[in-house]
Design a protein around this motif. Structure first.
Motif, PDB file in Angstrom:
ATOM      1  N   LEU A 117       1.026  -1.193  -0.198  1.00 40.04           N
ATOM      2  CA  LEU A 117      -0.065  -0.098   0.109  1.00 40.04           C
ATOM      3  C   LEU A 117       1.055   1.454  -0.194  1.00 40.04           C
ATOM      4  CD1 LEU A 117      -2.959   0.898   0.082  1.00 40.04           C
ATOM      5  CD2 LEU A 117      -2.848   0.995   2.642  1.00 40.04           C
ATOM      6  N   LEU A 118       0.858   2.002  -1.089  1.00 39.50           N
ATOM      7  CA  LEU A 118       1.715   3.227  -1.096  1.00 39.50           C
ATOM      8  C   LEU A 118       0.735   4.275  -0.925  1.00 39.50           C
ATOM      9  CD1 LEU A 118       3.670   2.376  -4.571  1.00 39.50           C
ATOM     10  CD2 LEU A 118       4.348   2.152  -2.261  1.00 39.50           C
ATOM     11  N   GLN A 119       1.407   5.509  -0.405  1.00 38.54           N
ATOM     12  CA  GLN A 119       0.720   6.818  -0.219  1.00 38.54           C
ATOM     13  C   GLN A 119       1.518   7.869  -1.040  1.00 38.54           C
ATOM     14  OE1 GLN A 119       0.779  10.220   3.612  1.00 38.54           O
ATOM     15  NE2 GLN A 119       1.771   7.956   3.709  1.00 38.54           N
ATOM     16  N   ALA A 120       0.495   8.487  -1.692  1.00 36.33           N
ATOM     17  CA  ALA A 120       0.901   9.757  -2.579  1.00 36.33           C
ATOM     18  C   ALA A 120       0.798  10.663  -1.465  1.00 36.33           C
ATOM     19  CB  ALA A 120      -0.061  10.039  -3.621  1.00 36.33           C
ATOM     20  N   LYS A 121       2.098  11.034  -1.175  1.00 38.16           N
ATOM     21  CA  LYS A 121       2.450  12.048  -0.227  1.00 38.16           C
ATOM     22  C   LYS A 121       3.055  13.500  -0.733  1.00 38.16           C
ATOM     23  CE  LYS A 121       4.709  12.558   4.281  1.00 38.16           C
ATOM     24  NZ  LYS A 121       3.560  12.817   4.972  1.00 38.16           N
ATOM     25  N   TYR A 129       6.091  17.523  -6.026  1.00 36.56           N
ATOM     26  CA  TYR A 129       5.271  17.607  -4.940  1.00 36.56           C
ATOM     27  C   TYR A 129       4.576  16.220  -4.503  1.00 36.56           C
ATOM     28  CZ  TYR A 129       5.526  22.555  -5.516  1.00 36.56           C
ATOM     29  OH  TYR A 129       5.910  23.875  -5.996  1.00 36.56           O
ATOM     30  N   LEU A 130       3.727  15.625  -5.235  1.00 32.79           N
ATOM     31  CA  LEU A 130       3.316  14.379  -4.694  1.00 32.79           C
ATOM     32  C   LEU A 130       4.193  13.175  -5.331  1.00 32.79           C
ATOM     33  CD1 LEU A 130      -0.614  14.433  -5.451  1.00 32.79           C
ATOM     34  CD2 LEU A 130       0.504  13.973  -3.225  1.00 32.79           C
ATOM     35  N   GLN A 131       4.673  12.255  -4.441  1.00 32.27           N
ATOM     36  CA  GLN A 131       5.461  11.067  -4.916  1.00 32.27           C
ATOM     37  C   GLN A 131       4.773   9.848  -3.853  1.00 32.27           C
ATOM     38  OE1 GLN A 131       9.788  11.482  -4.743  1.00 32.27           O
ATOM     39  NE2 GLN A 131       9.519  13.498  -6.029  1.00 32.27           N
ATOM     40  N   PHE A 132       5.132   8.634  -4.711  1.00 29.55           N
ATOM     41  CA  PHE A 132       4.614   7.392  -4.036  1.00 29.55           C
ATOM     42  C   PHE A 132       5.749   7.087  -2.827  1.00 29.55           C
ATOM     43  CE2 PHE A 132       2.654   6.119  -7.914  1.00 29.55           C
ATOM     44  CZ  PHE A 132       1.294   6.050  -7.585  1.00 29.55           C
ATOM     45  N   GLN A 137       4.586   7.237   6.688  1.00 27.26           N
ATOM     46  CA  GLN A 137       5.836   7.843   6.844  1.00 27.26           C
ATOM     47  C   GLN A 137       5.460   9.112   7.569  1.00 27.26           C
ATOM     48  OE1 GLN A 137       7.715   8.760   2.911  1.00 27.26           O
ATOM     49  NE2 GLN A 137       8.105  10.973   3.567  1.00 27.26           N
ATOM     50  N   SER A 138       5.870   8.954   8.974  1.00 25.93           N
ATOM     51  CA  SER A 138       5.613   9.752   9.895  1.00 25.93           C
ATOM     52  C   SER A 138       6.441  10.116  11.253  1.00 25.93           C
ATOM     53  CB  SER A 138       4.098   9.703  10.446  1.00 25.93           C
ATOM     54  OG  SER A 138       3.558  10.471  11.435  1.00 25.93           O
ATOM     55  N   VAL A 203      -5.985   8.807  -1.524  1.00 18.01           N
ATOM     56  CA  VAL A 203      -4.362   9.027  -1.060  1.00 18.01           C
ATOM     57  C   VAL A 203      -3.476   7.809  -1.351  1.00 18.01           C
ATOM     58  CG1 VAL A 203      -3.280   9.714   0.701  1.00 18.01           C
ATOM     59  CG2 VAL A 203      -5.354  10.397   0.397  1.00 18.01           C
ATOM     60  N   TYR A 204      -4.329   6.531  -1.432  1.00 18.41           N
ATOM     61  CA  TYR A 204      -3.437   5.254  -1.292  1.00 18.41           C
ATOM     62  C   TYR A 204      -3.754   4.269  -2.357  1.00 18.41           C
ATOM     63  CZ  TYR A 204      -2.857   6.682   3.689  1.00 18.41           C
ATOM     64  OH  TYR A 204      -2.410   7.301   4.802  1.00 18.41           O
ATOM     65  N   ARG A 205      -2.831   3.750  -2.935  1.00 19.01           N
ATOM     66  CA  ARG A 205      -2.788   2.848  -3.987  1.00 19.01           C
ATOM     67  C   ARG A 205      -2.164   1.527  -3.624  1.00 19.01           C
ATOM     68  NH1 ARG A 205      -5.380   4.288  -8.797  1.00 19.01           N
ATOM     69  NH2 ARG A 205      -5.657   2.063  -8.933  1.00 19.01           N
TER      70      ARG A 205
END
Length: 233
Positions: A117-121, A129-132, A137-138, A203-205
């Motif tokens: 599960l990847l997050q577009a952050k 700006y947005l990357q997988f 990631q916190s 947000v997630y894929r």
């Protein structure tokens, strides 16, 4: 099972997954491009003196008004000959009392095999700006829940449970040229029943390891932490 047994188990599942998993990342790339166009996010460089809520203390260090997050302090380096290009230097460096968590959730389905599960952050310094990025990631501060901020999504998955199998967790030093003795905890967490997760599909894929490897070959698509988390596989 010990960590090595969990990793061997996941490697076996990855091997079996190759027969059915998606290998072409085109759909993921198209989705990311749409999100980059649609997400209202902008960033620009401004003078440090104009940065709101960050102040210089009596020692000249830069701190957030809340006392949270990182600080900008100075470090003086002295080195034996040949270890670095010069024998010593002074520089600013980022200091932080705690590191953070970099975790990937994964699942397995008969139709698609093993997926992560990847997050577009969005981060201000990213190209595009947005990357997988990893699922989580916190900083630990965000995981515990900052005042007036929502708790990091999926923080409840960080401990083993009936639905979560911890494949591995280990601490890795953040880049030492910019961060002072900061470590992040890298984790892979296998979800037995992903239907129990509340996933925001804006947000997630989910992506197979083959798709992730293909996207890593492209410029500015996959953030660096994904590579560090999947490295043991």
């Amino acid at each position: 099972m010990a960590d090595q047994e969990h990793i061997r188990w996941l490697r076996d599942r990855l091997q079996a997954s190759r027969a059915v998993e998606a290998t072409d990342p085109a759909e993921l790339l198209g989705w990311l491009e749409v999100r980059r166009r649609d997400v209202p996010f902008s960033a620009k460089l401004i003078p440090l003196r104009e940065v709101a809520d960050w102040h210089e203390d009596d020692d000249g260090n830069i701190r957030n008004a809340t006392g949270q997050f990182f600080r900008i302090e100075g470090v003086r380096v002295r080195s034996a000959p040949g270890v670095r290009e010069i024998s010593g230097w002074d520089q600013p460096i980022l200091t932080q009392s705690e590191g953070g968590v970099l975790a990937l959730l994964c699942r397995e389905t008969p139709e698609r095999g093993l997926e992560f599960l990847l997050q577009a952050k969005a981060d201000p310094g990213n190209v595009g700006y947005l990357q997988f990025c990893p699922t989580i990631q916190s900083t630990w501060e965000n995981i515990r829940g900052l005042k007036d901020a929502r708790r990091a999504p999926f923080a409840e998955c960080l401990d083993a449970s009936a639905n979560i199998r911890v494949i591995y967790r280990s601490k890795h030093n953040e880049e030492g040229s910019r961060f002072w003795q900061k470590s992040n905890e890298n984790m892979i967490l296998f979800v037995e029943d992903a239907s129990q997760l509340a996933i925001n599909d804006r947000v997630y894929r989910w992506a197979s390891l083959s798709q992730i490897k293909q996207m890593i070959l492209l410029d500015n698509i996959v953030g660096p932490y994904v590579r560090t988390v999947i490295a043991p596989l």
